[in-house]
Scaffold this motif. Structure first.
Motif, PDB file in Angstrom:
ATOM      1  N   ASN A  37       0.805  -1.218   0.000  1.00  0.00           N
ATOM      2  CA  ASN A  37       0.000   0.000   0.000  1.00  0.00           C
ATOM      3  C   ASN A  37       0.842   1.274   0.000  1.00  0.00           C
ATOM      4  O   ASN A  37       0.311   2.376   0.152  1.00  0.00           O
ATOM      5  N   GLY A  38       2.164   1.109  -0.147  1.00  0.00           N
ATOM      6  CA  GLY A  38       3.026   2.277  -0.265  1.00  0.00           C
ATOM      7  C   GLY A  38       3.182   3.068   1.012  1.00  0.00           C
ATOM      8  O   GLY A  38       3.401   4.288   0.964  1.00  0.00           O
ATOM      9  N   HIS A  39       3.098   2.405   2.168  1.00  0.00           N
ATOM     10  CA  HIS A  39       3.196   3.127   3.431  1.00  0.00           C
ATOM     11  C   HIS A  39       4.574   3.771   3.566  1.00  0.00           C
ATOM     12  O   HIS A  39       5.597   3.128   3.340  1.00  0.00           O
ATOM     13  N   PRO A  40       4.636   5.061   3.922  1.00  0.00           N
ATOM     14  CA  PRO A  40       5.923   5.773   3.922  1.00  0.00           C
ATOM     15  C   PRO A  40       6.860   5.392   5.060  1.00  0.00           C
ATOM     16  O   PRO A  40       8.033   5.759   5.023  1.00  0.00           O
ATOM     17  N   SER A  41       6.385   4.658   6.082  1.00  0.00           N
ATOM     18  CA  SER A  41       7.228   4.381   7.237  1.00  0.00           C
ATOM     19  C   SER A  41       8.130   3.162   7.058  1.00  0.00           C
ATOM     20  O   SER A  41       8.935   2.853   7.928  1.00  0.00           O
ATOM     21  N   ILE A  42       8.027   2.468   5.934  1.00  0.00           N
ATOM     22  CA  ILE A  42       8.822   1.266   5.717  1.00  0.00           C
ATOM     23  C   ILE A  42      10.243   1.643   5.313  1.00  0.00           C
ATOM     24  O   ILE A  42      10.445   2.455   4.408  1.00  0.00           O
ATOM     25  N   ALA A  43      11.226   1.038   5.966  1.00  0.00           N
ATOM     26  CA  ALA A  43      12.625   1.303   5.626  1.00  0.00           C
ATOM     27  C   ALA A  43      12.915   0.817   4.208  1.00  0.00           C
ATOM     28  O   ALA A  43      12.390  -0.227   3.795  1.00  0.00           O
ATOM     29  N   PRO A  44      13.732   1.551   3.453  1.00  0.00           N
ATOM     30  CA  PRO A  44      14.022   1.152   2.065  1.00  0.00           C
ATOM     31  C   PRO A  44      14.535  -0.276   1.924  1.00  0.00           C
ATOM     32  O   PRO A  44      14.147  -0.997   1.005  1.00  0.00           O
ATOM     33  N   ALA A  45      15.415  -0.705   2.847  1.00  0.00           N
ATOM     34  CA  ALA A  45      15.959  -2.063   2.753  1.00  0.00           C
ATOM     35  C   ALA A  45      14.869  -3.109   2.977  1.00  0.00           C
ATOM     36  O   ALA A  45      14.831  -4.145   2.302  1.00  0.00           O
ATOM     37  N   THR A  46      13.962  -2.833   3.913  1.00  0.00           N
ATOM     38  CA  THR A  46      12.849  -3.750   4.160  1.00  0.00           C
ATOM     39  C   THR A  46      11.916  -3.794   2.964  1.00  0.00           C
ATOM     40  O   THR A  46      11.472  -4.876   2.535  1.00  0.00           O
TER      41      THR A  46
ATOM     42  N   LEU B   5      12.928   7.623 -11.637  1.00  0.00           N
ATOM     43  CA  LEU B   5      11.860   8.623 -11.690  1.00  0.00           C
ATOM     44  C   LEU B   5      10.498   7.973 -11.499  1.00  0.00           C
ATOM     45  O   LEU B   5       9.658   8.477 -10.741  1.00  0.00           O
ATOM     46  N   GLY B   6      10.253   6.847 -12.172  1.00  0.00           N
ATOM     47  CA  GLY B   6       8.970   6.162 -12.018  1.00  0.00           C
ATOM     48  C   GLY B   6       8.748   5.682 -10.598  1.00  0.00           C
ATOM     49  O   GLY B   6       7.647   5.816 -10.046  1.00  0.00           O
ATOM     50  N   SER B   7       9.791   5.143  -9.984  1.00  0.00           N
ATOM     51  CA  SER B   7       9.669   4.660  -8.608  1.00  0.00           C
ATOM     52  C   SER B   7       9.388   5.807  -7.648  1.00  0.00           C
ATOM     53  O   SER B   7       8.550   5.697  -6.745  1.00  0.00           O
ATOM     54  N   LEU B   8      10.063   6.930  -7.843  1.00  0.00           N
ATOM     55  CA  LEU B   8       9.861   8.097  -6.979  1.00  0.00           C
ATOM     56  C   LEU B   8       8.443   8.636  -7.121  1.00  0.00           C
ATOM     57  O   LEU B   8       7.808   9.014  -6.121  1.00  0.00           O
ATOM     58  N   ALA B   9       7.919   8.674  -8.358  1.00  0.00           N
ATOM     59  CA  ALA B   9       6.564   9.169  -8.582  1.00  0.00           C
ATOM     60  C   ALA B   9       5.533   8.298  -7.886  1.00  0.00           C
ATOM     61  O   ALA B   9       4.616   8.798  -7.215  1.00  0.00           O
ATOM     62  N   VAL B  10       5.675   6.984  -8.013  1.00  0.00           N
ATOM     63  CA  VAL B  10       4.716   6.071  -7.378  1.00  0.00           C
ATOM     64  C   VAL B  10       4.832   6.151  -5.859  1.00  0.00           C
ATOM     65  O   VAL B  10       3.816   6.171  -5.143  1.00  0.00           O
ATOM     66  N   ASP B  11       6.052   6.205  -5.339  1.00  0.00           N
ATOM     67  CA  ASP B  11       6.225   6.341  -3.888  1.00  0.00           C
ATOM     68  C   ASP B  11       5.516   7.589  -3.365  1.00  0.00           C
ATOM     69  O   ASP B  11       4.852   7.552  -2.313  1.00  0.00           O
ATOM     70  N   ALA B  12       5.648   8.698  -4.078  1.00  0.00           N
ATOM     71  CA  ALA B  12       5.033   9.942  -3.631  1.00  0.00           C
ATOM     72  C   ALA B  12       3.508   9.845  -3.654  1.00  0.00           C
ATOM     73  O   ALA B  12       2.827  10.280  -2.719  1.00  0.00           O
ATOM     74  N   LEU B  13       2.954   9.263  -4.722  1.00  0.00           N
ATOM     75  CA  LEU B  13       1.499   9.149  -4.817  1.00  0.00           C
ATOM     76  C   LEU B  13       0.934   8.235  -3.730  1.00  0.00           C
ATOM     77  O   LEU B  13      -0.084   8.551  -3.107  1.00  0.00           O
ATOM     78  N   LEU B  14       1.588   7.112  -3.490  1.00  0.00           N
ATOM     79  CA  LEU B  14       1.075   6.184  -2.480  1.00  0.00           C
ATOM     80  C   LEU B  14       1.251   6.739  -1.072  1.00  0.00           C
ATOM     81  O   LEU B  14       0.394   6.517  -0.209  1.00  0.00           O
ATOM     82  N   ALA B  15       2.337   7.454  -0.840  1.00  0.00           N
ATOM     83  CA  ALA B  15       2.495   8.117   0.457  1.00  0.00           C
ATOM     84  C   ALA B  15       1.402   9.160   0.652  1.00  0.00           C
ATOM     85  O   ALA B  15       0.861   9.326   1.751  1.00  0.00           O
ATOM     86  N   GLY B  16       1.052   9.873  -0.410  1.00  0.00           N
ATOM     87  CA  GLY B  16      -0.048  10.826  -0.335  1.00  0.00           C
ATOM     88  C   GLY B  16      -1.360  10.157  -0.010  1.00  0.00           C
ATOM     89  O   GLY B  16      -2.178  10.679   0.761  1.00  0.00           O
ATOM     90  N   LEU B  17      -1.596   8.972  -0.570  1.00  0.00           N
ATOM     91  CA  LEU B  17      -2.818   8.223  -0.267  1.00  0.00           C
ATOM     92  C   LEU B  17      -2.883   7.810   1.197  1.00  0.00           C
ATOM     93  O   LEU B  17      -3.961   7.757   1.797  1.00  0.00           O
ATOM     94  N   GLU B  18      -1.719   7.507   1.762  1.00  0.00           N
ATOM     95  CA  GLU B  18      -1.673   7.056   3.158  1.00  0.00           C
ATOM     96  C   GLU B  18      -1.604   8.217   4.143  1.00  0.00           C
ATOM     97  O   GLU B  18      -1.540   8.000   5.353  1.00  0.00           O
ATOM     98  N   GLY B  19      -1.592   9.444   3.619  1.00  0.00           N
ATOM     99  CA  GLY B  19      -1.502  10.597   4.510  1.00  0.00           C
ATOM    100  C   GLY B  19      -0.116  10.808   5.068  1.00  0.00           C
ATOM    101  O   GLY B  19       0.056  11.458   6.103  1.00  0.00           O
ATOM    102  N   GLY B  20       0.902  10.252   4.383  1.00  0.00           N
ATOM    103  CA  GLY B  20       2.277  10.396   4.851  1.00  0.00           C
ATOM    104  C   GLY B  20       2.864  11.750   4.507  1.00  0.00           C
ATOM    105  O   GLY B  20       2.250  12.573   3.832  1.00  0.00           O
ATOM    106  N   ASP B  21       4.073  11.953   4.978  1.00  0.00           N
ATOM    107  CA  ASP B  21       4.780  13.201   4.731  1.00  0.00           C
ATOM    108  C   ASP B  21       5.454  13.110   3.359  1.00  0.00           C
ATOM    109  O   ASP B  21       6.429  12.379   3.185  1.00  0.00           O
TER     110      ASP B  21
END
Length: 337
Positions: free
Chosen positions: A31-40, A298-314
């Motif tokens: 679900n693209g939660h922003p709190s997950i560490a990159p390595a995890t 670039l594609g990965s960064l765009a998707v990360d930002a959109l999913l973080a926005g969906l989750e109410g992340g920073d």
């Protein structure tokens, strides 16, 4: 527990076991939660790939009241940059359990039509790639309804923006030419209603001014090799510059072709540098010096930002990826240097 790739029995708990995390962590990654560490996150995504795990989209949609679908509007998938960005976003979204609906704006489909269509099918977020000014203004009206992102290097009020840093890429190209000794540098620009072309053009003028180098009138092409070729043929074999910064590799290719036909040698008489690093750029004659854009990142960064926005992340309002200068044989010191 181990499940062979492609096994229909693969489930979220088997993914968790393979990655060494809890099933809730797998769910957060999907679900693209922003709190997950990159390595995890990477460990979970690798387990998903190994097991060929397919999330149950219908069940997730019912649980989250989401469609698990991202909407992408692109001004042109014919050009290398936009097409590569679309593919990168599709790959990154798929890894996170999302599908992508893409609509291309052209003579028959307006940006307004595309936005209305994607909103009607219930996408969770919207992304606009390589926008023109008009499309950007239309998109602002939807920004309050769903997370909305623009792939553009300049900040845009009220919208997330991610991009390869176009101004930095332009500086790298011009610094290379200046360090070689060029003091008469022409810019072959893309259409200036495209935001990326505009950013490169502005940096061209500002960088030459900072460097104390005369700014030449900009020549505007249309991204195609034909437009670069037409400009080259218009010179009549007598260029009054020593170097050209072309806003993409296709225009650079057409220009080199025309210069060759006119008896002008690259780089002996005129140096040429492009932008994008097409897969074939290293096989041009001569191999093209250019600025490489990392579209996968670039594609990965765009998707990360959109999913973080969906989750109410920073989510940072603006994120930039650094381009890379690739020096090949199409640039050299001017003969008078």
């Amino acid at each position: 527990m181990s499940t062979a790739p492609g096994s229909p029995q693969a489930n979220i708990r088997q993914v968790a076991a393979r990655a060494g995390v809890s099933h809730m962590t797998v769910s957060r990654v999907l679900n693209g939660h922003p709190s997950i560490a990159p390595a995890t996150r990477e460990r979970v995504l690798e387990a998903i790939r190994e097991l060929d795990y397919r999330p149950n989209s219908a069940a997730r949609a019912l649980a989250t009241r989401r469609s698990n679908r991202l909407g992408v509007i692109v001004e042109s998938v014919v050009e290398f940059g936009p097409g590569s960005t679309v593919r990168a976003i599709e790959d990154a979204a798929h890894e996170r359990g999302y599908t992508v609906s893409t609509i291309t704006v052209d003579r028959t489909v307006t940006a307004d039509d595309a936005i209305a269509t994607l909103r009607a099918i219930g996408v969770d977020a919207l992304c606009l790639i390589t926008p023109r000014s008009e499309s950007l203004e239309l998109l602002r009206a939807t920004a309050d309804a769903v997370p909305t992102l623009v792939v553009a290097s300049e900040p845009e009020a009220g919208l997330y923006t991610v991009a390869v840093d176009q101004r930095l890429g332009t500086r790298l190209a011009l610094e290379h030419l200046v360090e070689l000794g060029h003091r008469s540098i022409l810019h072959l620009a893309g259409p200036l209603d495209w935001l990326d072309a505009r950013a490169r053009d502005r940096e061209y003028a500002e960088h030459l001014e900072r460097s104390g180098i005369p700014i030449r009138p900009v020549v505007v092409g249309d991204w195609t090799s034909d437009s670069g070729y037409a400009f080259g043929r218009s010179l009549g074999g007598r260029p009054d510059f020593t170097a050209v910064f072309a806003a993409n590799d296709q225009m650079a290719l057409g220009l080199v072709h025309a210069l060759h036909e006119s008896g002008i040698r690259v780089p002996d008489d005129v140096s040429v540098i492009g932008f994008d690093d097409l897969p074939d750029a290293r096989h041009f004659l001569p191999p093209l010096t250019t600025v490489r854009q990392d579209f996968r990142a670039l594609g990965s960064l765009a998707v990360d930002a959109l999913l973080a926005g969906l989750e109410g992340g920073d989510v940072p309002s603006r994120s930039l990826i650094e381009p890379e200068l690739v020096v090949r044989a199409s640039t050299a010191p001017p003969r008078s240097a």
